[in-house]
Scaffold this motif. Structure first.
Motif, PDB file in Angstrom:
ATOM      1  N   ILE A   1      25.229   0.180  -9.713  1.00 52.13           N
ATOM      2  CA  ILE A   1      24.626   1.053  -8.691  1.00 52.13           C
ATOM      3  C   ILE A   1      23.270   1.591  -9.144  1.00 52.13           C
ATOM      4  N   GLY A   2      23.127   1.912 -10.406  1.00 49.52           N
ATOM      5  CA  GLY A   2      21.845   2.401 -10.912  1.00 49.52           C
ATOM      6  C   GLY A   2      20.752   1.356 -10.748  1.00 49.52           C
ATOM      7  N   GLN A   3      21.064   0.109 -11.114  1.00 44.83           N
ATOM      8  CA  GLN A   3      20.087  -0.968 -10.963  1.00 44.83           C
ATOM      9  C   GLN A   3      19.779  -1.221  -9.484  1.00 44.83           C
ATOM     10  N   ARG A   4      20.816  -1.227  -8.658  1.00 49.87           N
ATOM     11  CA  ARG A   4      20.602  -1.466  -7.228  1.00 49.87           C
ATOM     12  C   ARG A   4      19.733  -0.369  -6.622  1.00 49.87           C
ATOM     13  N   THR A   5      19.953   0.872  -7.036  1.00 52.38           N
ATOM     14  CA  THR A   5      19.145   1.985  -6.537  1.00 52.38           C
ATOM     15  C   THR A   5      17.683   1.801  -6.925  1.00 52.38           C
ATOM     16  N   LEU A   6      17.432   1.443  -8.186  1.00 50.14           N
ATOM     17  CA  LEU A   6      16.052   1.211  -8.635  1.00 50.14           C
ATOM     18  C   LEU A   6      15.394   0.088  -7.845  1.00 50.14           C
ATOM     19  N   LEU A   7      16.120  -0.987  -7.617  1.00 47.08           N
ATOM     20  CA  LEU A   7      15.567  -2.107  -6.855  1.00 47.08           C
ATOM     21  C   LEU A   7      15.259  -1.702  -5.419  1.00 47.08           C
ATOM     22  N   LEU A   8      16.154  -0.938  -4.818  1.00 44.76           N
ATOM     23  CA  LEU A   8      15.909  -0.471  -3.452  1.00 44.76           C
ATOM     24  C   LEU A   8      14.721   0.482  -3.399  1.00 44.76           C
ATOM     25  N   TYR A   9      14.566   1.312  -4.424  1.00 49.63           N
ATOM     26  CA  TYR A   9      13.409   2.205  -4.477  1.00 49.63           C
ATOM     27  C   TYR A   9      12.103   1.405  -4.590  1.00 49.63           C
ATOM     28  N   MET A  10      12.137   0.297  -5.353  1.00 49.80           N
ATOM     29  CA  MET A  10      10.965  -0.569  -5.430  1.00 49.80           C
ATOM     30  C   MET A  10      10.624  -1.125  -4.051  1.00 49.80           C
ATOM     31  N   LEU A  11      11.660  -1.520  -3.311  1.00 54.30           N
ATOM     32  CA  LEU A  11      11.431  -2.041  -1.967  1.00 54.30           C
ATOM     33  C   LEU A  11      10.894  -0.960  -1.036  1.00 54.30           C
ATOM     34  N   VAL A  12      11.401   0.255  -1.164  1.00 58.12           N
ATOM     35  CA  VAL A  12      10.885   1.364  -0.352  1.00 58.12           C
ATOM     36  C   VAL A  12       9.400   1.559  -0.644  1.00 58.12           C
ATOM     37  N   ALA A  13       9.020   1.512  -1.918  1.00 61.37           N
ATOM     38  CA  ALA A  13       7.618   1.665  -2.294  1.00 61.37           C
ATOM     39  C   ALA A  13       6.784   0.525  -1.713  1.00 61.37           C
ATOM     40  N   HIS A  14       7.311  -0.675  -1.779  1.00 61.87           N
ATOM     41  CA  HIS A  14       6.604  -1.842  -1.248  1.00 61.87           C
ATOM     42  C   HIS A  14       6.387  -1.697   0.263  1.00 61.87           C
ATOM     43  N   ILE A  15       7.431  -1.365   0.980  1.00 64.02           N
ATOM     44  CA  ILE A  15       7.343  -1.206   2.435  1.00 64.02           C
ATOM     45  C   ILE A  15       6.415  -0.049   2.788  1.00 64.02           C
ATOM     46  N   ALA A  16       6.535   1.047   2.052  1.00 65.85           N
ATOM     47  CA  ALA A  16       5.677   2.210   2.309  1.00 65.85           C
ATOM     48  C   ALA A  16       4.212   1.849   2.109  1.00 65.85           C
ATOM     49  N   TYR A  17       3.921   1.136   1.034  1.00 67.16           N
ATOM     50  CA  TYR A  17       2.532   0.770   0.753  1.00 67.16           C
ATOM     51  C   TYR A  17       1.976  -0.154   1.832  1.00 67.16           C
ATOM     52  N   LEU A  18       2.799  -1.108   2.279  1.00 61.63           N
ATOM     53  CA  LEU A  18       2.350  -2.026   3.329  1.00 61.63           C
ATOM     54  C   LEU A  18       2.042  -1.294   4.631  1.00 61.63           C
ATOM     55  N   ASN A  19       2.683  -0.157   4.837  1.00 58.36           N
ATOM     56  CA  ASN A  19       2.500   0.595   6.077  1.00 58.36           C
ATOM     57  C   ASN A  19       1.502   1.741   5.970  1.00 58.36           C
ATOM     58  N   LEU A  20       0.930   1.954   4.793  1.00 55.58           N
ATOM     59  CA  LEU A  20      -0.074   3.007   4.657  1.00 55.58           C
ATOM     60  C   LEU A  20      -1.335   2.647   5.423  1.00 55.58           C
ATOM     61  N   PRO A  21      -1.940   3.590   6.098  1.00 55.72           N
ATOM     62  CA  PRO A  21      -3.239   3.300   6.716  1.00 55.72           C
ATOM     63  C   PRO A  21      -4.306   3.142   5.640  1.00 55.72           C
ATOM     64  N   THR A  22      -5.374   2.429   5.939  1.00 52.26           N
ATOM     65  CA  THR A  22      -6.427   2.207   4.952  1.00 52.26           C
ATOM     66  C   THR A  22      -7.057   3.512   4.484  1.00 52.26           C
ATOM     67  N   THR A  23      -7.041   4.539   5.324  1.00 54.37           N
ATOM     68  CA  THR A  23      -7.595   5.830   4.924  1.00 54.37           C
ATOM     69  C   THR A  23      -6.769   6.488   3.832  1.00 54.37           C
ATOM     70  N   SER A  24      -5.511   6.024   3.676  1.00 57.00           N
ATOM     71  CA  SER A  24      -4.638   6.571   2.637  1.00 57.00           C
ATOM     72  C   SER A  24      -4.496   5.632   1.456  1.00 57.00           C
ATOM     73  N   GLY A  25      -5.327   4.608   1.412  1.00 61.16           N
ATOM     74  CA  GLY A  25      -5.289   3.688   0.272  1.00 61.16           C
ATOM     75  C   GLY A  25      -4.416   2.478   0.489  1.00 61.16           C
ATOM     76  N   GLY A  26      -3.936   2.259   1.683  1.00 62.26           N
ATOM     77  CA  GLY A  26      -3.058   1.125   1.950  1.00 62.26           C
ATOM     78  C   GLY A  26      -3.811  -0.139   2.308  1.00 62.26           C
ATOM     79  N   ASN A  27      -3.047  -1.149   2.626  1.00 64.80           N
ATOM     80  CA  ASN A  27      -3.574  -2.443   3.081  1.00 64.80           C
ATOM     81  C   ASN A  27      -4.557  -3.078   2.112  1.00 64.80           C
ATOM     82  N   GLY A  28      -4.091  -3.317   0.911  1.00 60.63           N
ATOM     83  CA  GLY A  28      -4.904  -4.080  -0.024  1.00 60.63           C
ATOM     84  C   GLY A  28      -5.709  -3.288  -1.021  1.00 60.63           C
TER      85      GLY A  28
END
Length: 140
Positions: free
Chosen positions: A49-76
């Motif tokens: 469960i600890g490893q799965r939680t860390l992996l899911l948190y990585m995915l949350v960060a990935h999804i969050a970053y992909l959805n950030l507006p460019t004014t907030s440092g997102g999209n590349g």
């Protein structure tokens, strides 16, 4: 078996650069979305469960970053891959990850997705399960 749960305080401590722009309710929605990519049931290949939680948190960060507006440092705004070209006048930079298999390109758009992709390599590798053969009895 238990499932991983989302704790915004823990996630935001791990990813403070994203937490500034991602409120708790939105991060929780991203956690739900992350479970589309990584099974969070008692049948998950990630049993710890600890490893799965860390992996899911990585995915949350990935999804969050992909959805950030460019004014907030997102999209590349983050650089992933090796630097393949650079220009000084009017500043430009090119990166290259080479040809990637399957869905790797989607994950490799961010440093968080790249970390997830590398950490889950073992999930994309064939597993050999030895089944012992039963010796047959021969009749005289």
């Amino acid at each position: 078996m238990a499932v991983a749960t989302f704790d915004y305080a823990t996630w935001s401590a791990r990813y403070p650069d994203l937490a500034v722009n991602v409120p708790a309710n939105l991060a929780a929605l991203y956690f739900e979305e992350a479970q589309l990519y990584l099974d969070n049931t008692d049948r998950s290949l990630v049993c710890n469960i600890g490893q799965r939680t860390l992996l899911l948190y990585m995915l949350v960060a990935h999804i969050a970053y992909l959805n950030l507006p460019t004014t907030s440092g997102g999209n590349g705004a983050g650089v992933v891959g090796r630097v393949s070209s650079a220009t000084r006048g009017s500043v430009s930079i090119g990166t290259d990850m080479g040809a990637q298999p399957g869905s790797a390109e989607w994950f490799l758009q961010t440093q968080y997705g790249a970390a997830f992709w590398q950490a889950t390599l073992w999930l994309r590798t064939a597993r050999y399960i030895h089944i012992p053969r039963v010796q047959r009895q021969t009749w005289p």
